[in-house]
Write an enzyme that holds these catalytic residues in place. Structure first.
Site, PDB file in Angstrom:
ATOM      1  N   LYS A 158      15.434  16.780 -12.027  1.00  0.00           N
ATOM      2  CA  LYS A 158      13.711  17.267 -12.609  1.00  0.00           C
ATOM      3  C   LYS A 158      13.236  17.286 -13.689  1.00  0.00           C
ATOM      4  CE  LYS A 158      13.731  22.031 -14.571  1.00  0.00           C
ATOM      5  NZ  LYS A 158      14.271  23.279 -15.666  1.00  0.00           N
ATOM      6  N   ASP A 185      13.089  23.807 -10.312  1.00  0.00           N
ATOM      7  CA  ASP A 185      13.865  25.275 -12.371  1.00  0.00           C
ATOM      8  C   ASP A 185      13.790  25.938 -11.166  1.00  0.00           C
ATOM      9  OD1 ASP A 185      10.658  26.445 -10.652  1.00  0.00           O
ATOM     10  OD2 ASP A 185      10.122  26.384 -13.015  1.00  0.00           O
TER      11      ASP A 185
END
Length: 232
Positions: free
Chosen positions: A137, A155
């Site tokens: 991420k 997210d």
């Protein structure tokens, strides 16, 4: 007294070809709806972005921006972070939460960038993942926003909306990332990075966690969860 059986939430059956068609319909609409969509974290260098993203774990972007406003003045380049006193640095970032682990990751990443990459934050997924505190991420966020390399940032908003929109059945960020890579254009319409931005903005503004505003949603007609609380 016998316990009540847990009520199973309805699930959307995801068909990849249909999900891909849905992306083609919603992506242009979301781009038009959020023409200024971009990362909320404020930064001026790739390493400052790395710092901000690490700080953003379990913390709001608003709080991170408040902290980094002073932090980036105090610690201006990678060497400043590598040479930072860890206890003082912990205090500097305390309000972001989990400050001990974050301080360790940031200072460790700074040392790795200096010792292994000549002081420059690497620009490949493989090299970024070797840095302390960096997962896929964070790496995708850096690639997409510091180096203009396509990357999908999974997210909490992207995870939630991907499920509601029937784009993937996976809530695991890594599995979801690979699912989305198959159905979202890599570069067209702004590509993977822009798709992440508009989905995040839509999640913050309309498709909120507790109660999405389906009545005012510009993509409701293409959303299989629209107006169905059992799918939220």
């Amino acid at each position: 007294m016998a316990k009540k059986a847990a009520v199973k939430k309805k699930k959307i059956k995801v068909v990849q070809s249909e999900a891909k068609e849905r992306v083609e319909k919603i992506f242009p609409i979301l781009k038009k709806t959020y023409p200024d969509a971009k990362i909320a974290l404020e930064f001026d260098t790739p390493f400052h972005l790395l710092v901000a993203v690490i700080l953003s774990a379990q913390c709001t972007d608003v709080r991170v921006n408040i902290v980094t406003k002073d932090l980036f003045k105090k610690y201006q380049d990678v060497k400043d972070y590598a040479n930072a006193d860890i206890e003082q640095f912990q205090e500097d970032i305390r309000s972001t939460g989990f400050y001990k682990n974050k301080a360790k990751s940031i200072i460790g990443a700074a040392k790795a960038v200096i010792n292994e990459h000549g002081g420059k934050v690497p620009d490949t997924m493989e090299e970024l993942l070797e840095l302390p505190g960096v997962g896929r991420k964070t790496a995708n966020c850096i690639l997409g926003n510091a180096y203009n390399t396509p990357g999908i940032t999974c997210d909490t908003h992207v995870i939630r909306l991907s499920r509601r929109l029937g784009l993937s059945e996976n809530s695991d960020p890594v599995k979801l990332e690979f699912d989305l890579m198959e159905i979202v254009p890599k570069k067209r319409l702004g590509g993977w990075t822009m798709f992440s931005h508009v989905i995040i903005w839509h999640g913050r503004n309309i498709c909120k966690a507790r109660k999405p505003d389906c009545k005012n949603c510009p993509i409701a007609e293409y959303c299989p969860s629209a107006n169905d609380p059992e799918l939220w």
